[in-house]
Design a protein around this motif. Structure first.
Motif, PDB file in Angstrom:
ATOM      1  N   CYS A  52      53.760  40.423  68.363  1.00  0.00           N
ATOM      2  CA  CYS A  52      54.181  41.555  67.551  1.00  0.00           C
ATOM      3  C   CYS A  52      53.790  41.267  66.109  1.00  0.00           C
ATOM      4  CB  CYS A  52      55.698  41.758  67.636  1.00  0.00           C
ATOM      5  SG  CYS A  52      56.262  42.217  69.292  1.00  0.00           S
ATOM      6  N   GLY A  53      53.861  42.284  65.270  1.00  0.00           N
ATOM      7  CA  GLY A  53      53.558  42.103  63.860  1.00  0.00           C
ATOM      8  C   GLY A  53      54.556  42.873  63.016  1.00  0.00           C
ATOM      9  N   ARG A  54      54.945  42.278  61.890  1.00  0.00           N
ATOM     10  CA  ARG A  54      55.897  42.931  60.994  1.00  0.00           C
ATOM     11  C   ARG A  54      55.416  42.833  59.557  1.00  0.00           C
ATOM     12  NH1 ARG A  54      59.768  38.253  62.373  1.00  0.00           N
ATOM     13  NH2 ARG A  54      59.018  36.688  60.945  1.00  0.00           N
ATOM     14  N   VAL A  55      55.812  43.795  58.756  1.00  0.00           N
ATOM     15  CA  VAL A  55      55.461  43.839  57.336  1.00  0.00           C
ATOM     16  C   VAL A  55      56.260  42.755  56.611  1.00  0.00           C
ATOM     17  CG1 VAL A  55      55.517  45.234  55.235  1.00  0.00           C
ATOM     18  CG2 VAL A  55      55.016  46.323  57.438  1.00  0.00           C
ATOM     19  N   VAL A  56      55.558  41.888  55.865  1.00  0.00           N
ATOM     20  CA  VAL A  56      56.249  40.846  55.106  1.00  0.00           C
ATOM     21  C   VAL A  56      55.982  40.922  53.604  1.00  0.00           C
ATOM     22  CG1 VAL A  56      56.467  39.244  57.042  1.00  0.00           C
ATOM     23  CG2 VAL A  56      54.457  39.119  55.564  1.00  0.00           C
ATOM     24  N   ASP A  57      54.980  41.726  53.181  1.00  0.00           N
ATOM     25  CA  ASP A  57      54.695  41.826  51.751  1.00  0.00           C
ATOM     26  C   ASP A  57      53.741  42.994  51.513  1.00  0.00           C
ATOM     27  OD1 ASP A  57      54.780  41.209  49.053  1.00  0.00           O
ATOM     28  OD2 ASP A  57      53.397  39.522  49.194  1.00  0.00           O
ATOM     29  N   GLY A  58      53.643  43.384  50.258  1.00  0.00           N
ATOM     30  CA  GLY A  58      52.735  44.440  49.828  1.00  0.00           C
ATOM     31  C   GLY A  58      53.049  44.806  48.398  1.00  0.00           C
ATOM     32  N   ALA A  59      52.074  45.353  47.697  1.00  0.00           N
ATOM     33  CA  ALA A  59      52.278  45.717  46.290  1.00  0.00           C
ATOM     34  C   ALA A  59      53.470  46.652  46.110  1.00  0.00           C
ATOM     35  CB  ALA A  59      50.996  46.324  45.722  1.00  0.00           C
ATOM     36  N   PRO A  60      53.623  47.709  46.916  1.00  0.00           N
ATOM     37  CA  PRO A  60      54.792  48.579  46.745  1.00  0.00           C
ATOM     38  C   PRO A  60      56.114  47.846  46.994  1.00  0.00           C
ATOM     39  CG  PRO A  60      53.121  49.690  48.049  1.00  0.00           C
ATOM     40  CD  PRO A  60      52.689  48.256  47.906  1.00  0.00           C
ATOM     41  N   LEU A  61      56.101  46.881  47.916  1.00  0.00           N
ATOM     42  CA  LEU A  61      57.328  46.122  48.198  1.00  0.00           C
ATOM     43  C   LEU A  61      57.671  45.159  47.067  1.00  0.00           C
ATOM     44  CD1 LEU A  61      56.885  45.401  51.987  1.00  0.00           C
ATOM     45  CD2 LEU A  61      58.598  46.857  50.915  1.00  0.00           C
ATOM     46  N   ARG A  62      56.652  44.641  46.396  1.00  0.00           N
ATOM     47  CA  ARG A  62      56.943  43.769  45.246  1.00  0.00           C
ATOM     48  C   ARG A  62      57.558  44.592  44.118  1.00  0.00           C
ATOM     49  NH1 ARG A  62      52.335  41.507  47.367  1.00  0.00           N
ATOM     50  NH2 ARG A  62      50.897  42.593  45.987  1.00  0.00           N
ATOM     51  N   ALA A  63      57.124  45.841  43.988  1.00  0.00           N
ATOM     52  CA  ALA A  63      57.696  46.722  42.958  1.00  0.00           C
ATOM     53  C   ALA A  63      59.094  47.194  43.349  1.00  0.00           C
ATOM     54  CB  ALA A  63      56.774  47.921  42.739  1.00  0.00           C
ATOM     55  N   ASN A  64      59.311  47.425  44.659  1.00  0.00           N
ATOM     56  CA  ASN A  64      60.602  47.915  45.141  1.00  0.00           C
ATOM     57  C   ASN A  64      60.875  47.324  46.526  1.00  0.00           C
ATOM     58  OD1 ASN A  64      62.881  49.288  45.929  1.00  0.00           O
ATOM     59  ND2 ASN A  64      61.872  51.271  46.140  1.00  0.00           N
ATOM     60  N   PRO A  65      61.521  46.161  46.593  1.00  0.00           N
ATOM     61  CA  PRO A  65      61.773  45.510  47.881  1.00  0.00           C
ATOM     62  C   PRO A  65      62.649  46.342  48.825  1.00  0.00           C
ATOM     63  CG  PRO A  65      62.226  44.002  46.071  1.00  0.00           C
ATOM     64  CD  PRO A  65      61.977  45.351  45.466  1.00  0.00           C
ATOM     65  N   ASP A  66      63.331  47.341  48.293  1.00  0.00           N
ATOM     66  CA  ASP A  66      64.219  48.171  49.100  1.00  0.00           C
ATOM     67  C   ASP A  66      63.504  49.428  49.626  1.00  0.00           C
ATOM     68  OD1 ASP A  66      66.831  48.446  50.183  1.00  0.00           O
ATOM     69  OD2 ASP A  66      67.198  50.079  48.772  1.00  0.00           O
ATOM     70  N   GLN A  67      62.179  49.471  49.506  1.00  0.00           N
ATOM     71  CA  GLN A  67      61.405  50.641  49.920  1.00  0.00           C
ATOM     72  C   GLN A  67      61.680  50.990  51.381  1.00  0.00           C
ATOM     73  OE1 GLN A  67      57.219  50.210  49.316  1.00  0.00           O
ATOM     74  NE2 GLN A  67      56.790  52.316  49.790  1.00  0.00           N
ATOM     75  N   LYS A  81      64.238  49.951  56.219  1.00  0.00           N
ATOM     76  CA  LYS A  81      63.456  49.227  55.222  1.00  0.00           C
ATOM     77  C   LYS A  81      62.069  48.916  55.765  1.00  0.00           C
ATOM     78  CE  LYS A  81      67.092  46.996  52.618  1.00  0.00           C
ATOM     79  NZ  LYS A  81      67.522  45.747  52.011  1.00  0.00           N
ATOM     80  N   LEU A  82      61.069  49.005  54.878  1.00  0.00           N
ATOM     81  CA  LEU A  82      59.710  48.642  55.284  1.00  0.00           C
ATOM     82  C   LEU A  82      59.554  47.139  55.437  1.00  0.00           C
ATOM     83  CD1 LEU A  82      57.179  50.961  53.442  1.00  0.00           C
ATOM     84  CD2 LEU A  82      57.726  50.830  55.856  1.00  0.00           C
ATOM     85  N   LEU A  83      60.246  46.387  54.591  1.00  0.00           N
ATOM     86  CA  LEU A  83      60.181  44.935  54.683  1.00  0.00           C
ATOM     87  C   LEU A  83      60.751  44.510  56.036  1.00  0.00           C
ATOM     88  CD1 LEU A  83      59.412  42.344  53.210  1.00  0.00           C
ATOM     89  CD2 LEU A  83      61.732  42.267  52.316  1.00  0.00           C
ATOM     90  N   GLY A  84      59.920  43.928  56.852  1.00  0.00           N
ATOM     91  CA  GLY A  84      60.332  43.501  58.189  1.00  0.00           C
ATOM     92  C   GLY A  84      60.077  44.527  59.272  1.00  0.00           C
ATOM     93  N   ALA A  85      59.598  45.715  58.911  1.00  0.00           N
ATOM     94  CA  ALA A  85      59.345  46.755  59.912  1.00  0.00           C
ATOM     95  C   ALA A  85      58.234  46.317  60.862  1.00  0.00           C
ATOM     96  CB  ALA A  85      58.971  48.073  59.239  1.00  0.00           C
ATOM     97  N   ARG A  86      58.434  46.578  62.142  1.00  0.00           N
ATOM     98  CA  ARG A  86      57.443  46.225  63.159  1.00  0.00           C
ATOM     99  C   ARG A  86      56.315  47.245  63.145  1.00  0.00           C
ATOM    100  NH1 ARG A  86      59.494  44.436  68.847  1.00  0.00           N
ATOM    101  NH2 ARG A  86      59.994  42.615  67.603  1.00  0.00           N
ATOM    102  N   VAL A  87      55.075  46.742  63.016  1.00  0.00           N
ATOM    103  CA  VAL A  87      53.899  47.616  62.999  1.00  0.00           C
ATOM    104  C   VAL A  87      52.961  47.354  64.183  1.00  0.00           C
ATOM    105  CG1 VAL A  87      53.985  48.054  60.520  1.00  0.00           C
ATOM    106  CG2 VAL A  87      52.690  46.088  61.368  1.00  0.00           C
ATOM    107  N   LEU A  88      53.155  46.235  64.867  1.00  0.00           N
ATOM    108  CA  LEU A  88      52.403  45.901  66.076  1.00  0.00           C
ATOM    109  C   LEU A  88      53.418  45.463  67.118  1.00  0.00           C
ATOM    110  CD1 LEU A  88      49.645  43.581  64.518  1.00  0.00           C
ATOM    111  CD2 LEU A  88      49.373  45.985  65.135  1.00  0.00           C
TER     112      LEU A  88
END
Length: 145
Positions: A52-67, A81-88
């Protein structure tokens, strides 16, 4: 009975085995990958018998970790929350080609029921998501160093 290797030779072989393991792991899809968009990083990991794959970082998340996942077509998931969201999810196979799905792009809210992960080389992963046999989109991800 004759010894084939002196003790020093056996010890050298045993010490060389762990040194070879990181090189083998470099060929694995497991790890962190830079996506093509917004400095995203997806971590591919084992989930049961599959990957599986999950989101662990990204420019928008660095600006707003609660995105939140506001582009999700499922209204019930738009507040997650996008942080930790499963994408695969559910990819099996290997070592170079893994098939499974679903695949999800949180930036657009697009999803695909099936996908293919192809390890082009130790640092390049082709991620393909398909909504039908002939309607596919592929991204090239690079391994995080």
């Amino acid at each position: 009975m004759k010894r084939l290797l002196p003790r020093a030779g056996v010890l050298a072989i045993l010490l060389a085995v762990p040194a070879a393991l990181p090189a083998a792991n470099a060929q694995s899809v497991i790890g962190r990958w830079n996506t093509q968009k917004q400095g995203g990083i997806v971590e591919i990991h084992r989930c049961g018998e599959a990957l599986c794959g999950r989101v662990v970082d990204g420019a928008p998340l660095r600006a707003n970790p609660d995105q939140r996942d506001v582009n999700n077509p499922n209204k019930a998931l738009r507040d997650r929350k996008l942080l930790g969201a499963r994408v695969l999810h559910g990819f099996t196979g290997g070592p170079r080609v893994w098939k499974g799905g679903p695949v999800y792009d949180p930036e657009t809210g697009d999803g695909a029921n099936s996908g293919v992960l192809t390890l082009a080389d130790a640092n390049t992963l082709k991620v393909k998501g398909c909504i039908a046999a002939f309607l596919c989109r592929t991204q090239t991800w690079k391994r995080v160093r």
